[in-house]
Design an enzyme around this catalytic site. Structure first.
Site, PDB file in Angstrom:
ATOM      1  N   LYS A  50       0.649  -1.364  -0.087  1.00  0.00           N
ATOM      2  CA  LYS A  50       0.532  -0.156  -0.235  1.00  0.00           C
ATOM      3  C   LYS A  50       0.807   1.131  -0.470  1.00  0.00           C
ATOM      4  O   LYS A  50       1.647   1.045   0.649  1.00  0.00           O
ATOM      5  CB  LYS A  50      -1.136   0.033   1.087  1.00  0.00           C
ATOM      6  CG  LYS A  50      -0.422   0.248   2.265  1.00  0.00           C
ATOM      7  CD  LYS A  50      -1.568  -0.320   3.593  1.00  0.00           C
ATOM      8  CE  LYS A  50      -2.830   0.956   3.096  1.00  0.00           C
ATOM      9  NZ  LYS A  50      -3.468   0.433   4.611  1.00  0.00           N
ATOM     10  N   ASN A  74     -13.975   2.815  -2.742  1.00  0.00           N
ATOM     11  CA  ASN A  74     -13.353   2.688  -1.165  1.00  0.00           C
ATOM     12  C   ASN A  74     -12.606   4.349  -1.719  1.00  0.00           C
ATOM     13  O   ASN A  74     -12.341   5.138  -1.926  1.00  0.00           O
ATOM     14  CB  ASN A  74     -11.822   1.947  -1.676  1.00  0.00           C
ATOM     15  CG  ASN A  74     -10.621   2.255  -2.101  1.00  0.00           C
ATOM     16  OD1 ASN A  74      -9.864   3.586  -1.318  1.00  0.00           O
ATOM     17  ND2 ASN A  74     -10.585   2.480  -3.956  1.00  0.00           N
ATOM     18  N   GLY A  77      -8.160   7.039   1.815  1.00  0.00           N
ATOM     19  CA  GLY A  77      -7.942   8.164   2.026  1.00  0.00           C
ATOM     20  C   GLY A  77      -5.923   8.060   2.453  1.00  0.00           C
ATOM     21  O   GLY A  77      -4.869   8.495   3.158  1.00  0.00           O
ATOM     22  N   ASN A 104       5.315   1.028  -3.597  1.00  0.00           N
ATOM     23  CA  ASN A 104       4.506   2.224  -4.085  1.00  0.00           C
ATOM     24  C   ASN A 104       4.375   3.194  -3.200  1.00  0.00           C
ATOM     25  O   ASN A 104       4.407   3.596  -1.990  1.00  0.00           O
ATOM     26  CB  ASN A 104       2.220   1.860  -4.209  1.00  0.00           C
ATOM     27  CG  ASN A 104       2.068   3.168  -4.767  1.00  0.00           C
ATOM     28  OD1 ASN A 104       0.637   4.053  -3.695  1.00  0.00           O
ATOM     29  ND2 ASN A 104       1.535   2.200  -6.140  1.00  0.00           N
ATOM     30  N   CYS A 135      -1.943  11.791  -7.238  1.00  0.00           N
ATOM     31  CA  CYS A 135      -2.118  12.791  -5.977  1.00  0.00           C
ATOM     32  C   CYS A 135      -1.982  14.358  -6.134  1.00  0.00           C
ATOM     33  O   CYS A 135      -1.657  15.101  -7.587  1.00  0.00           O
ATOM     34  CB  CYS A 135      -0.931  12.694  -4.721  1.00  0.00           C
ATOM     35  SG  CYS A 135      -0.568  10.765  -4.162  1.00  0.00           S
ATOM     36  N   LYS A 171       2.500   4.576 -11.915  1.00  0.00           N
ATOM     37  CA  LYS A 171       0.878   4.700 -12.541  1.00  0.00           C
ATOM     38  C   LYS A 171      -0.240   5.604 -12.645  1.00  0.00           C
ATOM     39  O   LYS A 171      -0.093   6.439 -11.912  1.00  0.00           O
ATOM     40  CB  LYS A 171       0.548   3.546 -10.860  1.00  0.00           C
ATOM     41  CG  LYS A 171      -1.227   3.528 -10.717  1.00  0.00           C
ATOM     42  CD  LYS A 171      -1.446   2.822  -9.599  1.00  0.00           C
ATOM     43  CE  LYS A 171      -2.424   1.551  -9.438  1.00  0.00           C
ATOM     44  NZ  LYS A 171      -2.645   1.075  -7.947  1.00  0.00           N
TER      45      LYS A 171
END
Length: 312
Positions: A50, A74, A77, A104, A135, A171
């Site tokens: 994660k 989902n 956060g 990641n 992000c 990604k």
């Protein structure tokens, strides 16, 4: 030698060789060690932990998951223990396994990405990095890094300079006008492979209470509902770049895996399916051998990109 014994599932993704093309996706498999009592991690091609940030993040309020037709929302956060705690507490456990582990990495500004990779570079037990560029860049008004080719080039280039020891995957966001253009920007800046794609921003409302079904107002949509869209995105990305593409989005069956491979993916990541069946990745890795036997194929290369070859 039986037909099964003759099948070679190994794949080459840049400098990284995986025993098979099935990886557990980031954000759906914890740090990997939490699943070790349910899954033989050594049977996976790899796992992506994660997302890791510079400092720990508590994440979003509950509820964080919401079932939708043929999918899931989902809003976790980006909760995580922070990169330093990951290196000290999680990575030593992961080193006990022989599967490829990718970290990641995400941040809210360019310096965050660089610092997380710098800390990981000093640690042992990782096979590579996966850069999450969906992000917000807080220094530029919250615009996502992954929406603009110049922003993509800037953050990937900085990460590439920091990631001296290991391969760098990027990604991509699905919410772009031309994913091939974004993919080429990442490739030009030094990406070794591209992961296509992240979840889709979406929402669900409880009609009785008129409130969000999540603790947040919106979340990320994943699962079988998005598979046809991400399949197209993988196909479009692969046509635009020379580096390997890793596909994910709604993979539940071995037929789903074959679809992604046929449009050019070198490997796939399994995400939402792990919530319903924690051993989904291992199951698919086993089923892939039988699938290649049925197709009279002995390697992944025999089927990879066949759709692209036949349809231009």
């Amino acid at each position: 030698m039986s037909a099964r014994d003759a099948v070679d599932l190994s794949v080459q993704i840049g400098a990284l060789r995986l025993r098979n093309p099935i990886l557990a996706a980031s954000g759906t498999f914890g740090y990997g060690v939490e699943f070790a009592h349910l899954v033989d991690l050594n049977r996976l091609g790899g796992l992506v932990v994660k997302g890791l940030s510079r400092e720990p993040i508590e994440g979003a309020p509950a509820p964080r998951l919401c079932e939708t037709p043929s999918g899931m929302l989902n809003a976790v956060g980006l909760q995580n223990v922070g990169v330093r705690a990951f290196v000290a507490e999680k990575l030593p456990e992961l080193r006990k396994y022989h599967t490829a582990v990718l970290a990641n990495v995400f941040g809210y500004c360019l310096e965050d990405y660089v610092e997380v990779i710098r800390i990981l570079e000093d640690a042992e037990g990782l096979a590579g990095y996966e850069l999450n560029i969906s992000c917000p860049n807080v220094k530029k008004g919250g615009m996502q890094f992954g929406n603009d080719p110049s922003e993509v080039g800037e953050v990937v280039g900085a990460a590439r300079k920091a990631a001296v020891r290991r391969p760098l995957w990027v990604k991509l966001s699905p919410l772009v006008a031309d994913i091939g253009l974004i993919g080429r920007a990442a490739e030009s800046a030094g990406a070794d492979a591209l992961t296509v794609a992240n979840t889709f921003p979406a929402m669900a409302v409880d009609a009785r209470t008129q409130k969000s079904c999540l603790g947040n107002l919106t979340g990320g949509l994943s699962g079988p509902a998005i598979r046809p869209i991400t399949l197209r995105l993988v196909w479009e990305t692969k046509k635009a770049v020379r580096i390997p593409v890793v596909g994910l989005g709604g993979i539940e069956t071995v037929e789903d895996v074959l679809q992604y491979l046929s449009v050019g993916a070198s490997a796939v990541q399994v995400g939402t399916a792990s919530f319903a069946d924690p051993a989904a990745s291992e199951r698919l890795a086993r089923a892939l051998t039988n699938a290649l036997v049925r197709l009279k194929a002995s390697t992944i290369n025999d089927i990879q990109g066949q759709f692209v070859i036949e349809n231009g």
